[in-house]
Scaffold this motif. Structure first.
Motif, mmCIF file in Angstrom:
data_model
loop_
_atom_site.group_PDB
_atom_site.id
_atom_site.type_symbol
_atom_site.label_atom_id
_atom_site.label_comp_id
_atom_site.label_asym_id
_atom_site.label_seq_id
_atom_site.Cartn_x
_atom_site.Cartn_y
_atom_site.Cartn_z
ATOM 1 N N GLY A 24 0.811 -1.226 0.000
ATOM 2 C CA GLY A 24 0.000 0.000 0.000
ATOM 3 C C GLY A 24 0.837 1.266 0.000
ATOM 4 N N ALA A 25 2.161 1.140 0.004
ATOM 5 C CA ALA A 25 3.001 2.340 0.032
ATOM 6 C C ALA A 25 2.833 3.129 -1.262
ATOM 7 C CB ALA A 25 4.458 1.959 0.219
ATOM 8 N N GLN A 26 2.891 4.450 -1.137
ATOM 9 C CA GLN A 26 2.731 5.312 -2.306
ATOM 10 C C GLN A 26 3.893 6.290 -2.390
ATOM 11 O OE1 GLN A 26 -1.143 7.063 -2.094
ATOM 12 N NE2 GLN A 26 -2.191 5.086 -2.086
ATOM 13 N N THR A 32 2.288 18.056 -4.474
ATOM 14 C CA THR A 32 1.311 19.088 -4.831
ATOM 15 C C THR A 32 0.001 18.496 -5.348
ATOM 16 O OG1 THR A 32 2.261 19.336 -7.033
ATOM 17 C CG2 THR A 32 3.105 20.790 -5.305
ATOM 18 N N ASP A 33 0.023 17.265 -5.800
ATOM 19 C CA ASP A 33 -1.235 16.553 -6.061
ATOM 20 C C ASP A 33 -1.566 15.642 -4.881
ATOM 21 O OD1 ASP A 33 -2.099 17.423 -8.606
ATOM 22 O OD2 ASP A 33 -0.572 16.200 -9.577
ATOM 23 N N PHE A 34 -0.563 14.964 -4.427
ATOM 24 C CA PHE A 34 -0.698 13.985 -3.346
ATOM 25 C C PHE A 34 -1.386 14.595 -2.119
ATOM 26 C CE2 PHE A 34 1.337 9.989 -1.803
ATOM 27 C CZ PHE A 34 1.036 10.093 -0.465
ATOM 28 N N CYS A 35 -0.857 15.709 -1.641
ATOM 29 C CA CYS A 35 -1.360 16.270 -0.383
ATOM 30 C C CYS A 35 -2.759 16.850 -0.532
ATOM 31 C CB CYS A 35 -0.389 17.311 0.155
ATOM 32 S SG CYS A 35 1.194 16.556 0.589
ATOM 33 N N VAL A 36 -3.059 17.354 -1.718
ATOM 34 C CA VAL A 36 -4.416 17.857 -1.951
ATOM 35 C C VAL A 36 -5.398 16.692 -1.813
ATOM 36 C CG1 VAL A 36 -5.964 18.858 -3.672
ATOM 37 C CG2 VAL A 36 -3.626 19.731 -3.438
ATOM 38 N N GLU A 37 -5.012 15.545 -2.365
ATOM 39 C CA GLU A 37 -5.901 14.380 -2.280
ATOM 40 C C GLU A 37 -6.023 13.873 -0.844
ATOM 41 O OE1 GLU A 37 -4.641 13.177 -6.781
ATOM 42 O OE2 GLU A 37 -4.522 11.604 -5.262
ATOM 43 N N ALA A 47 1.502 3.976 4.042
ATOM 44 C CA ALA A 47 2.945 4.247 4.055
ATOM 45 C C ALA A 47 3.313 5.108 2.853
ATOM 46 C CB ALA A 47 3.726 2.940 4.004
ATOM 47 N N VAL A 48 4.361 5.889 3.026
ATOM 48 C CA VAL A 48 4.771 6.843 2.006
ATOM 49 C C VAL A 48 6.252 6.623 1.700
ATOM 50 C CG1 VAL A 48 5.251 9.292 1.627
ATOM 51 C CG2 VAL A 48 3.051 8.584 2.604
ATOM 52 N N VAL A 49 6.574 6.609 0.404
ATOM 53 C CA VAL A 49 7.979 6.563 -0.006
ATOM 54 C C VAL A 49 8.304 7.942 -0.597
ATOM 55 C CG1 VAL A 49 9.689 5.468 -1.498
ATOM 56 C CG2 VAL A 49 7.868 4.090 -0.432
ATOM 57 N N ALA A 50 9.094 8.712 0.123
ATOM 58 C CA ALA A 50 9.366 10.097 -0.269
ATOM 59 C C ALA A 50 10.577 10.148 -1.203
ATOM 60 C CB ALA A 50 9.617 10.941 0.975
ATOM 61 N N LEU A 51 10.435 10.830 -2.310
ATOM 62 C CA LEU A 51 11.475 10.805 -3.345
ATOM 63 C C LEU A 51 12.439 11.986 -3.282
ATOM 64 C CD1 LEU A 51 9.307 9.604 -6.374
ATOM 65 C CD2 LEU A 51 10.954 8.279 -5.027
#
Ligand SMILES: Cc1cc2nc3c(=O)[nH]c(=O)nc-3n(C[C@H](O)[C@H](O)[C@H](O)COP(=O)(O)OP(=O)(O)OC[C@H]3O[C@@H](n4cnc5c(N)ncnc54)[C@H](O)[C@@H]3O)c2cc1C
Lengths: 288, 773
Positions: A24-26, A32-37, A47-51
């Motif tokens: 389920g990690a994204q 700027t799209d992710f956080c709006v959603e 879980a989040v994979v930060a680039l």
């Protein structure tokens, strides 16, 4: 409490591994799209994979034949001097995106992966037959943009794949990007158009945004105008007013816009023909 | 319990210059904090161990509620309480004018987003998930969404569908003119779009009452409504103003206040709630959409003979302030012109659309789009210059309005028109200039050859303060004492909501003006320490709270004179106040304020009432308003007709303000108000389809950015208003009223299109333009 786990890889391979290891990690790039959603409750990743720390995603490379742009390249970079000298229409598109804050954060990879019909880099990428390099657990693959963006906000990118870079062939000649919105800055496109003129191959490429589920090429308009342009005219290529008018009509035919709360299909069809024609007229003189 | 942090209500001490008095551009006491991002807004409120509240709202526009099952929410770990209509301890409804709106819907849902329940939980995410887990069985109903239809349709509320029907009959109804122009106009639903979303923190108190920290426009009227619904005496409901991030009318109505207090009392814990941006669009009332029909009669020479109008505003599901809004729209329907005969009908209808209420300009805005388009039409038919026609008909002092009221105050209508008209026009678009300066802006859609320029003019007027017999007052408390360093300190206590307008600055300027005291402390605004200030709306606080404070100052000044007279053993009438000192006229002896304060501090609380107004009679006649503000705007707009995109290049204005107590703040109000006026003219609209809000976000509800903002050239006309403190009328609303109509007129001028609807959309221009060329 549902607090997301965050992985902060420093290489693409680590990012792929992190995606694989955490169900389920994204991926999170500029957010700027992710956080709006997230704010709208449409996205609740466990879980989040930060680039942000993945350096190799932020590089770009200009060769005589092509431009390779890392997925982590921001709009500010795309609008900067280096890339704008080789891809002026991408720079123009980047300058229409959001506000300075958004342009400092938002990335090309995020725009591709979001696959919005209004994604502002996508028309130029479509016009230039962009290829997208992806990497997943079983290695890399290179796919045409048209096969990555499959519908409104849908892509063929696998959940454990990372967009690494976008490859564009260089075209010798002028290019333009025009975007219509109800506000003079920071607005989602109601219609947009990218036009690329190749002075050596004598062809014209036109791609449209926000007037179909995915960015579309106006193939009939391209063929018509490539034929109609007098490529060898003294003072540079030119086209007759009638040929330009026909071009605009054919552009409109390529659009299949919808009516929604932002605009009407009728207006979008009108707008796209006006801007495609203006874009072309900035590249090719009008014959007297 | 201790006070929460982040209340934004810390005392504001300002040591200003004595020169920072009335007429000076004194700096805002909260200005540096706000520009540095350090000011605590209501969303920053914080208390340890507080819970988070979340509201459940209806996804339906109209529906019968068969059942609400809150058990799944209550079963969610971390959830502390769920409340519904069944839990409202007192009055089940609230409302500014009439309590017709349920605290929570129980049997019927009447608009998209109506609240049904509220949850308190340990974490905002838990509260959100729990609210979603509540099971509501709805039977969707066919919504009533057309206001004209609603006037005749079966009632959707026990109070009926006609909020108010108002008629103005003035002069000879049979009068006719040589020239008649007729038109219908429409205005869409604008949102106040304040940047600080609704938020507050309720803290249960030991006396069984509740302390509520909240961003609002009128603490005392909130308190009264909350107390009624909680079934508590008003003394046990204490409101404190938290940092307000803009209001524009959208915080006049109760939003989360009662829900929060219910949750705090139920759980015995502090509860905080912050609306998300999308929820904010459902959480407050909007500007009324309007449909207007007008017929103007004039002589061939250009004198107005009669104005006929029918204005229908859509109030949405609940009353809010619709009755007052339609009164304004009807009273100001002709614009600021001499109109001997009139027949004007105003209707406010109840529908299943989102509730509408107060917003900057309050009814005058909608009417202005109508009357100013009509004036241009008339000028065209008469082949007259539009400005000349307006000057010819401009109201003057002692003229009679269509309500029969005689203009006894300042009425510099000619002056505001001439001021707006005499500003220099902008130079033509620079072909080599930035693309950002052309219509389409960053989208780079236009070249200079694609652009046509238009110029438009509009004039407006509006009432200051509350009307129609409302007992409108404000209260101010003032204490004078000697500070630690022996300097006198003045402490001002008012319940005036500082919503950005800058009353905090004016309060200090007024005290310095009246008492010559450098050190002025602004105590936090609350319902605890002082009486009501009335609402920070209707451009009224400079006049009303300013008046109360001036009164308090003059009361204490008189007491200082008495103290001096006692020391000097002379009559108080022999003493005068001069530059912060008392002077004995005969001897020239002086006593400083601190000398006079040494025996004991001085304190007073004063109420200021404006001149009483009267109700309108059955013919809409009566002295309903206390005073009027006038403004004129000239807009220059570049239009790209093929795309329907535009750029407002310049707005020039003349505005009647009575007196600039703080010139920089006046400029701020004028520029900000013009931005909001332009917004309504060209982009701001809540799109509602079959009652459903389609664009509840700043992605799709477009506000002007700095690239959409024109150069503003402003002239203020300072003709003192006789019964206003310092002669100052309000400033806040007029810039929002006629700026938009001027912009629309300029677009008409550029395109030759009728454009009868605001906001004008790109397709309204581009598609019609295509037909004509
Ligand atoms: C105020 C505002 C204005 C905006 N204006 C515009 C505009 O004018 N034009 C426009 O086109 N867009 C606009 N956007 C949208 C947004 O800025 C762009 O789509 C941006 O390119 C997204 O990139 P990001 O780095 O922020 O992606 P994120 O938000 O971090 O991610 C977006 C999506 O892409 C995925 N993703 C990100 N990077 C990768 C990768 N390397 N590989 C695979 N998947 C990845 C994420 O998982 C996520 O699903 C705006 C957004 C905001 C908030």
């Amino acid at each position: 409490m549902p607090v997301a786990r965050v992985a902060v890889p420093t290489t693409v391979d680590e990012a792929v591994q992190a995606l694989r290891e955490t169900p389920g990690a994204q991926l999170l790039a500029g957010g700027t799209d992710f956080c709006v959603e997230v704010n709208f409750g449409l996205r609740r990743p466990p879980a989040v994979v930060a680039l942000r720390r993945v350096r190799e995603l932020r590089r770009y490379e200009v060769t005589p034949a092509s431009v390779v742009i890392g997925a982590g390249t921001t709009y500010a970079d795309m609008g900067g001097p280096e890339l704008s000298s080789v891809l002026p229409a991408l720079a123009a598109a980047a300058r229409t995106v959001g506000s300075p804050q958004i342009r400092n954060a938002g990335t090309l990879g995020g725009n591709v992966a979001t696959a919005s019909p209004a994604g502002d880099t996508l028309p130029l990428l479509t016009a230039l037959d962009a290829r997208v390099r992806l990497r997943g657990p079983s290695g890399g693959r290179t796919v045409a943009l048209g096969e990555v963006v499959t519908g409104v906000k849908t892509t063929s990118i696998a959940p454990d794949e990372v967009v690494v870079e976008v490859v564009l062939d260089r075209r010798p000649g002028p290019q333009q990007f025009l975007k219509v919105g109800t506000r003079n800055a920071m607005v989602i496109a109601i219609a947009s158009a990218a036009v690329v003129v190749d002075l050596e191959a004598h062809d014209v490429r036109v791609a449209l945004g926000s007037v179909a589920p995915v960015p579309v090429r106006a193939a009939a308009a391209e063929a018509h105008i490539a034929d109609a342009i007098d490529w060898r005219a003294a003072g540079g290529p030119r086209a007759s007013a009638a040929a330009l008018a026909r071009f605009a009509e054919l552009v409109a035919d390529a659009a299949s816009p919808i009516t929604d709360h932002r605009s009407t299909s009728e207006y979008r069809r009108r707008a796209v023909q006006v801007i495609a024609r203006r874009a072309l007229e900035r590249c090719v003189a009008r014959a007297a | 319990m201790p006070a929460p942090s982040g209340t934004g209500i810390a005392e504001r001490v300002a040591v200003g210059q004595v020169a920072d008095r009335v007429g000076a551009s004194a700096a805002r006491p909260d200005g540096a904090q706000k520009t540095r991002g350090e000011f605590a807004f209501s969303s920053d409120l914080w208390m340890d161990a507080m819970l988070w509240g979340k509201t459940l709202r209806s996804p339906h526009v109209a529906a019968r509620i068969r059942s609400i099952d809150t058990r799944p929410a209550l079963a969610t770990p971390g959830v502390r309480a769920v409340v519904t209509a069944a839990d409202v301890p007192g009055r089940p409804t609230f409302g500014l004018e009439v309590p017709d709106q349920p605290v929570f819907a129980s049997d019927l849902v009447r608009y998209h987003g109506e609240p049904l329940a509220a949850v308190a939980a340990d974490h905002p995410e838990t509260a959100r998930a729990a609210a979603m887990a509540i099971v509501v069985d709805y039977e969707p109903l066919v919504p009533l969404v057309d206001p004209d239809v609603a006037l005749e349709a079966a009632p959707i509320h026990p109070d009926g569908n006609v909020f108010r029907h108002l008629v103005i009959r003035h002069g000879d109804p049979g009068a006719t003119g040589d020239v008649v122009v007729e038109g219908t106009y429409e205005v869409g639903m604008q949102d106040q779009a304040f940047l600080g979303p609704e938020s507050g923190l309720a803290v249960p108190a030991e006396d069984g009452g509740v302390d509520l920290y909240v961003a609002t426009q009128w603490l005392h009227v909130d308190r009264d409504q909350i107390a009624a619904s909680l079934g508590l005496p008003v003394e046990r409901v204490r409101l404190y103003l938290a940092g307000v991030g803009g209001a524009f009318g959208g915080r006049e109505d109760v939003s989360l206040q009662i829900h929060l207090c219910m949750l705090a009392l139920r759980t015995g814990r502090p509860v905080k709630m912050v609306y998300s941006r999308d929820e904010s669009f459902f959480g407050h009332v909007h500007r009324h959409p309007a449909r207007m029909w007008y017929r103007h009669h004039a002589t061939r020479g250009g004198d107005l003979v009669k104005v006929e109008a029918r204005i229908v505003i859509d109030g949405g599901a609940y009353l809010s302030s619709s009755n007052a809004v339609i009164s304004n729209a009807t009273c100001f329907a002709p614009g600021p012109y001499r109109v001997p005969n009139a027949f004007i009908e105003g209707y406010a209808a109840r529908t299943n659309n989102p509730p509408c209420g107060a917003m900057r300009g309050f009814g005058a805005v909608q009417a202005c789009y109508g009357h100013e388009a009509q004036m241009d039409k008339l000028a065209a038919v008469l082949s007259m210059d539009p400005v000349a026609l307006r000057l010819r008909n401009a109201l003057e002092r002692y003229d009679r309005l269509v309500t029969g009221q005689v203009l006894t105050g300042a009425a510099p209508v000619r002056e505001v028109i001439l001021a707006a008209a005499s500003h220099p026009l902008p130079p033509p678009a620079d072909p080599g200039g930035s693309i950002l300066a052309l219509p389409g802006g960053a989208g780079a859609t236009a070249g200079p050859g694609d652009v046509r320029r238009g110029v438009g003019f509009a004039v407006s007027f509006k009432n200051v303060a509350y009307s129609e017999g409302f007992d409108d007052f404000a209260t101010a408390r003032l204490r004078l004492e000697t500070g630690v360093d022996h300097e006198p300190v003045a402490t001002v206590t008012v319940a005036t909501a500082e919503v950005g307008q800058g009353f905090v600055t004016l309060a200090q300027q007024i005290v310095r003006e009246e008492l010559g005291v450098r050190r002025v402390v602004l105590a936090p605004a609350s319902t605890v320490d002082v009486g009501s200030a009335g609402s920070s709306s209707a451009s009224r606080q400079t006049w009303m709270s300013g008046g109360a404070l001036q009164l308090a100052c003059s009361t204490l000044r008189a007491e200082l004179l008495v103290r001096a007279a006692e020391l000097w053993e002379c009559a108080a009438s022999q003493c005068v106040f001069d530059e912060g000192e008392v002077v004995q006229a005969a001897t020239g002896e002086r006593l400083s304020v601190q000398d006079l304060l040494s025996p004991a501090p001085l304190e007073t609380e004063q109420e200021f009432h404006h001149r009483p107004t009267k109700a309108l009679d059955a013919d809409g006649q009566g002295d309903a308003h206390v005073s009027f503000m006038f403004a004129a705007h000239r807009a220059v707009v570049d239009v790209d007709p093929d795309l329907g995109l535009l750029r407002v290049v310049q707005v020039a204005t003349g505005q009647d303000i009575g007196k600039a107590i703080n010139p920089v703040q006046v400029t701020g109000q004028i520029e900000g108000g013009i931005a909001q006026g332009i917004g309504l003219a060209v982009m701001e609209e809540i799109v509602v389809t079959e009652g459903r809000v389609r664009n509840p976000s700043f992605t799709d509800y477009l506000l002007p950015t700095i690239l959409d903002m024109p150069e503003v050239l402003a002239t203020v006309i300072e003709e003192p208003e006789p019964d206003a403190p310092y002669g100052a009328k309000g400033v806040g609303e007029p810039p929002t009223i006629s700026s938009g109509p001027a912009v629309l007129a300029a677009i008409r001028d550029a395109t030759g299109l009728p454009l009868t609807r605001a906001p004008v959309r790109p397709e309204d221009i581009a598609l019609s333009h295509g037909e004509t060329t």
